[in-house]
Design a protein around this motif. Structure first.
Motif, PDB file in Angstrom:
ATOM      1  N   HIS A 133      42.557 -10.111   3.006  1.00 43.43           N
ATOM      2  CA  HIS A 133      41.126 -10.033   2.713  1.00 43.43           C
ATOM      3  C   HIS A 133      40.841 -10.835   1.446  1.00 43.43           C
ATOM      4  O   HIS A 133      41.635 -10.806   0.518  1.00 43.43           O
ATOM      5  N   ASN A 165      45.402  -5.968   4.789  1.00 45.06           N
ATOM      6  CA  ASN A 165      44.436  -5.865   3.700  1.00 45.06           C
ATOM      7  C   ASN A 165      44.640  -6.956   2.652  1.00 45.06           C
ATOM      8  O   ASN A 165      43.713  -7.328   1.949  1.00 45.06           O
ATOM      9  N   ASP A 211      39.678  -1.067   7.455  1.00 49.00           N
ATOM     10  CA  ASP A 211      38.373  -1.145   6.790  1.00 49.00           C
ATOM     11  C   ASP A 211      38.189  -0.013   5.786  1.00 49.00           C
ATOM     12  O   ASP A 211      37.626  -0.212   4.712  1.00 49.00           O
TER      13      ASP A 211
END
Lengths: 291, 422
Positions: B345, B342, B324
């Motif tokens: 995402h 990531n 995050d």
């Protein structure tokens, strides 16, 4: 005896400071130039080797070192006479009886010397910009096609010389001005009575009377111009195609980019030797002129 | 005009004296964190959250300009004033490991719940392993891919970007035929060593041999890569002169291929006019016979061996490595994250220009891990420049590169031999 002791007391502190902060580091650098001091030695001194004159021999075989030397000589040979001419010219103009607002001009000419080099270098980069710069704009008005000043290997050094000239001429101008003011007025009066013109007065009174000042200014400028560093560091980073790598810039890269402090110290001593020889030559020439 | 180090040193020494005379009483732990360039600026925004979740720890971020970062870090090491944690370009890891400035992180990673090696691109992770130990954790990544003009390629008769060297040369020749003698097919930035390095890493042979003791540039593999590079110039597919505004020239069709890195995705989006946004794309680098490697660049987070706050330092690395935090960091900087999670995402998965980078990152390969590598790579660039100007043949260049590399590595050989003797 007593006065001798007093003399030592006066000179002592200064000598001590010079010894600790100048002679000692210079001596250390000389020793370092005979070793291969690098990052490994930085981590562990057992990785240090005494290599004798190898750093010097290898430097003389490095093409980039010779190019840096050539670039520096170019800067000195073109820059120093131009700088002296500009300073002397400005000093003569300021010294003239006809000049008004002397204080204003003196301040204006001296201002570049006391401004921060990095700040004015940024401004000069704008002035020299290929498409938006005022220098090329002026050339365009004269019908000359734009020059890519800082990206063209042929023009980068002239651009740097121009910048250094502008930045430094005010300093020598002040020295020349002092020299001019110390020439007695009656010499000019006598020459005027004898019918000497402006040029003859300059040639036979001003020039010889300025002799010592001229010698000092030429030695100071020469040694300063040999140590060209900040201008290319800020404006071109040695480029394009290494055309503005000076000896000091080369030394900086050896020392602080590749961390070859041994080799970098050797560069420093070679530059010192060259400057020492050139200064001796200048003194010799000056003596010859005097005699 | 001359370098004025002496006054600065005096001031430094004086300041050091003052600070050692008057020890300030601080509550808790102050972590010194050095980061470079834009990252150093942006990372301060992530610190309040860390300080909130780690009471008693305060982070002091200091920003270093990239151009001075290397010398500042070495000077700090020499002066024994290293920060606790710092950002390090991953090609610098071997050098800082060699001088003993870093702390190995294998133990921390083994027990960490946040830093999981399997989630990282393997080539990038590998850049942090020197002599079998882990010295840093990847923070963001950088590699080289091909930017290209879709419309130009279509005009030359190609629906898809070339994947092999042979196809690539054919496509470039076809484009050159269309654009004429005043324009070119590809731009290889000649002030960077990365484009040639990427082509060289695509070969099987390593660039240094015998444990980084000697150069290994005379191999058939490297010579093939250099030959390809030289051919692009010899056949006038790549321009020799310098280009001041890449974006303008790329938009005008002066070149249709351009080997460059992730930062240019943002620049192309910003600088190309709206009606050209559909005509440019990115693709992985063509390889000798299909998709192959590229350079594994980027920065890592490392702990200084001298730090007295190893535990807190590691906590900060762990915090910055959480997916995050990384997502937020990517939002703030545009830097590409090193963790695969990531990349799924929506923000990254939905960016069509970034896909080639994600694909390329699965195949990146680290450069030789010796402290002298950057110096050797710089020589490689300069020698290759002489090849493109026709001053050297490929074979002569390979021989000269080996000689230069052997010379640069002399000290390393001596040290390794001495270590074996002990």
């Amino acid at each position: 005896m007593n006065s001798q002791r007093a003399a030592w007391c006066f000179a002592g502190p200064a000598l001590l400071v010079i010894g600790v902060f100048f002679f000692l580091p210079v001596l250390a650098a000389l020793v370092m130039s005979l070793t291969d001091f690098d990052i490994y030695a930085l981590a562990d001194l057992r990785n240090l080797r005494f290599v004798g004159l190898r750093n010097y021999v290898e430097l003389l075989q490095t093409p980039l070192f010779w190019q840096a030397l050539g670039n520096t000589l170019y800067f000195v040979v073109v820059g120093v006479p131009l700088s002296i001419a500009a300073s002397l010219g400005a000093a003569l103009l300021l010294h003239s009886r006809l000049t008004r607002f002397k204080g204003l001009f003196r301040t204006a000419f001296f201002a570049p010397v006391v401004t921060s080099l990095v700040a004015v270098a940024v401004i000069w980069r704008y002035l020299l910009h290929t498409r938006y710069g005022m220098v090329n704009h002026g050339l365009e008005l004269l019908g000359i096609s734009p020059v890519d000043w800082l990206n063209d290997p042929h023009w980068a050094m002239p651009a740097i010389i121009l910048f250094a000239l502008w930045k430094n001429f005010g300093y020598n101008m002040i020295i020349f001005l002092a020299g001019l003011q110390s020439i007695p007025d009656d010499l000019y009066e006598a020459a005027g009575l004898d019918g000497a013109g402006v040029w003859q007065q300059f040639r036979y009174i001003t020039w010889p009377m300025l002799g010592p000042t001229l010698l000092m200014v030429s030695i100071l400028s020469m040694s300063a111009y040999f140590q060209l560093f900040a201008e290319p560091y800020v404006m071109t980073q040695g480029g394009p195609v290494q055309s503005t790598v000076s000896v000091l810039y080369f030394m900086y890269e050896q020392g602080f980019k590749w961390w070859n402090l041994g080799a970098a110290s050797a560069v420093a001593f070679i530059l010192f030797a060259i400057m020492f020889c050139v200064t001796l030559l200048q003194l010799r020439v000056a003596k010859g002129v005097d005699a | 005009m001359r370098m004025r180090f002496a006054p600065a040193l005096l001031v430094l020494a004086f300041a050091a004296l003052l600070s050692s005379c008057a020890p300030r009483r601080e509550e808790g732990v102050v972590l010194k964190f050095w980061a470079m360039g834009r990252e150093g600026e942006v990372v301060t925004a992530l610190m309040p959250e860390f300080e909130r979740t780690h009471p008693g720890v305060r982070v002091e971020v200091q920003q270093l300009p990239w151009t001075a970062a290397h010398e500042k870090l070495l000077t700090a090491f020499a002066g024994d004033v290293m920060p606790d944690i710092f950002q390090l370009g991953n090609t610098w890891v071997p050098e800082f490991k060699a001088i003993g400035a870093l702390r190995a992180l294998d133990g921390e990673v083994a027990t960490s719940q946040h830093v999981t090696q399997a989630d990282y691109f393997p080539g990038i992770w590998d850049t942090n392993i020197v002599d079998g130990k882990l010295w840093g954790v990847p923070w963001y990544v950088d590699t080289r891919v091909m930017f290209y003009r879709r419309d130009m390629l279509a005009r030359a008769g190609y629906a898809k970007p070339p994947q092999t060297w042979a196809d690539w040369m054919k496509a470039m020749t076809a484009i050159k035929r269309i654009v004429g003698p005043d324009n070119y097919a590809i731009l290889l930035p000649s002030d960077e060593f990365e484009p040639l390095l990427a082509l060289a890493l695509q070969q099987d042979e390593p660039l240094l041999r015998d444990g980084g003791r000697y150069g290994n540039f005379r191999t058939p593999g490297f010579r093939r890569s250099l030959q390809l590079y030289a051919d692009m110039y010899a056949q006038k597919l790549a321009p020799l002169n310098r280009i001041t505004n890449v974006y303008h020239e790329f938009g005008m069709g002066y070149v249709s291929f351009y080997i460059s890195g992730p930062w240019n995705m943002g620049e192309f989006k910003r600088r190309l006019p709206a009606d050209q946004q559909d005509s440019w794309m990115t693709a992985i680098l063509p390889g000798p016979s299909g998709p192959a490697a590229s350079v594994a660049g980027g920065s890592s987070l490392v702990l200084a061996a001298s730090s007295k706050h190893q535990r807190e330092g590691w906590q900060l690395i762990e915090y910055l490595s959480r997916t995050d935090t990384m997502a937020r960091f990517h939002e703030l900087t545009g830097d590409l994250p090193p963790r695969r999670s990531n990349w799924s995402h929506p923000r990254l998965a939905g960016d069509k220009y970034a896909q080639a980078f994600g694909e390329q990152l699965e195949r990146v390969k680290p450069a030789p891990k010796v402290p002298e590598w950057e110096q050797i790579a710089t020589e490689m660039r300069l020698v290759a420049e002489r090849v493109t100007h026709g001053e050297l043949t490929v074979d002569q260049a390979a021989a000269e590169l080996d000689a230069k590399a052997d010379h640069i590595l002399e000290k390393r050989r001596w040290m390794l031999a001495r270590k074996e003797g002990e």
